[in-house]
Design a protein around this motif. Structure first.
Motif, mmCIF file in Angstrom:
data_model
loop_
_atom_site.group_PDB
_atom_site.id
_atom_site.type_symbol
_atom_site.label_atom_id
_atom_site.label_comp_id
_atom_site.label_asym_id
_atom_site.label_seq_id
_atom_site.Cartn_x
_atom_site.Cartn_y
_atom_site.Cartn_z
ATOM 1 N N VAL A 159 0.844 -1.208 0.000
ATOM 2 C CA VAL A 159 0.000 0.000 0.000
ATOM 3 C C VAL A 159 0.879 1.259 0.000
ATOM 4 N N ARG A 178 -5.427 8.467 0.766
ATOM 5 C CA ARG A 178 -6.626 7.622 0.695
ATOM 6 C C ARG A 178 -6.255 6.146 0.828
ATOM 7 N N ALA A 179 -5.195 5.742 0.127
ATOM 8 C CA ALA A 179 -4.789 4.328 0.137
ATOM 9 C C ALA A 179 -4.413 3.878 1.546
ATOM 10 N N GLN A 181 -5.214 5.393 4.508
ATOM 11 C CA GLN A 181 -6.377 5.469 5.401
ATOM 12 C C GLN A 181 -7.304 4.275 5.160
ATOM 13 N N GLY A 182 -7.463 3.904 3.903
ATOM 14 C CA GLY A 182 -8.316 2.753 3.573
ATOM 15 C C GLY A 182 -7.760 1.464 4.166
ATOM 16 N N ALA A 183 -6.440 1.313 4.136
ATOM 17 C CA ALA A 183 -5.810 0.103 4.682
ATOM 18 C C ALA A 183 -5.985 0.063 6.197
ATOM 19 N N LEU A 186 -9.508 -0.915 7.035
ATOM 20 C CA LEU A 186 -9.746 -2.356 6.839
ATOM 21 C C LEU A 186 -9.223 -3.153 8.029
ATOM 22 N N LEU A 187 -8.045 -2.763 8.551
ATOM 23 C CA LEU A 187 -7.483 -3.441 9.732
ATOM 24 C C LEU A 187 -8.442 -3.323 10.913
#
Lengths: 192, 192
Positions: A159, A178-179, A181-183, A186-187
């Motif tokens: 990521v 964004r990438a 924060q999205g990861a 998901l965690l």
């Protein structure tokens, strides 16, 4: 050639790092290195066998710095989630990209096992730190009990590297943010 | 110069794509392009204003192919999760990297808005397809109701691009596969 030898060696390494970054391996000519480093022409061959040797020294310098930064980041106090997000969110110049990761996008470097080694080693250090933090968090009940630490560590490392690629394509740090924060979301979502 | 003009143009574009891939922007000299394309020297300037123009045409060709592939992948039958995993797992030469994403690792391309555009546009198409699939899946109850589709789409696109970087550093497709499998597992874990 009045500069002290160690200083010339240092300037050659720093000049090469800058050129690799700005122009890539093919664009980093011996002439450009002498000019960027401000040392005499003979100095390069006094200190280094040639361009590949000098490039390797420049790569090793970037790799050492990054490995030190990674280890320091994961050695901080805090929960596993906090340490992982500190790493993912730590101040970066997303548009410049990763000084180590970008090296292997270079065809000449990727094709040469010796020149690829500093990047391989750096990603191995990062992977180890991420696996260890993910296992800590799983054991502490922060993450799902069936989270695969080894695969998730590769996901998080990817990521960051891929976030740089998206940021460079848009000439904006937003896709990187964004990438990441999205990861992290998901965690978090995975634990409930 | 007996070749028909359209064929010469085509060969120039394909020769440039190959050179960009193998040698990067700086290493793609006009002379190398003529040689790789097997056309007469005058032919390049008959069909293209110069190297930047030809590089742009080569990039646009790669971008169009990739956008077509992305759209085809997300137009398949199946659940949102199936479409997303089909995209992430579709056969790739992880060690070669993304023909579009790798372009922006090149300092000369990243610095030029016109040469960066085909990559920006391709990632925009991918982002749109991913957001739409993630929203479908969220609406169908496949993913967590509070999944952020926009951020997660950037995460998944970054995993693919960064997976290539990790694979190239290790000269092995394994880190790519781990990164993608880890991302799919997180999507699944997030829904329960």
């Amino acid at each position: 050639m009045t500069e002290p030898p160690r200083d010339a060696r240092e300037r050659l390494i720093e000049g090469t790092r800058e050129l690799l970054w700005e122009r890539g391996y093919v664009g980093t000519s011996p002439t450009a290195i002498w000019r960027a480093s401000g040392v005499g022409q003979g100095s390069m061959y006094h200190h280094f066998q040639g361009k590949p040797d000098l490039v390797l020294a420049a790569e090793q310098r970037s790799a050492e710095q990054m490995q030190r930064d990674i280890r320091a980041c994961f050695a901080q106090e805090g929960s596993a989630y906090e340490r992982i997000s500190a790493y993912l969110l730590r101040e970066r110049d997303a548009l410049r990209g990763c000084p180590v990761g970008r090296l292997v996008a270079d065809p000449e470097i990727a094709a040469d096992g010796r020149l690829r080694e500093p990047a391989r080693e750096t990603f191995a250090v990062l992977h180890e730190c991420l696996v260890s933090a993910l296992e800590d968090g799983r054991n502490a009940g922060e993450f799902a009990a069936d989270l695969d630490a080894v695969r998730t560590a590769s996901t998080l490392a990817a990521v960051v590297q891929g976030g740089y690629t998206l940021a460079r394509a848009e000439a904006s740090a937003e896709p990187y943010e964004r990438a990441v924060q999205g990861a992290l979301a998901l965690l978090r979502l995975a634990d409930r």
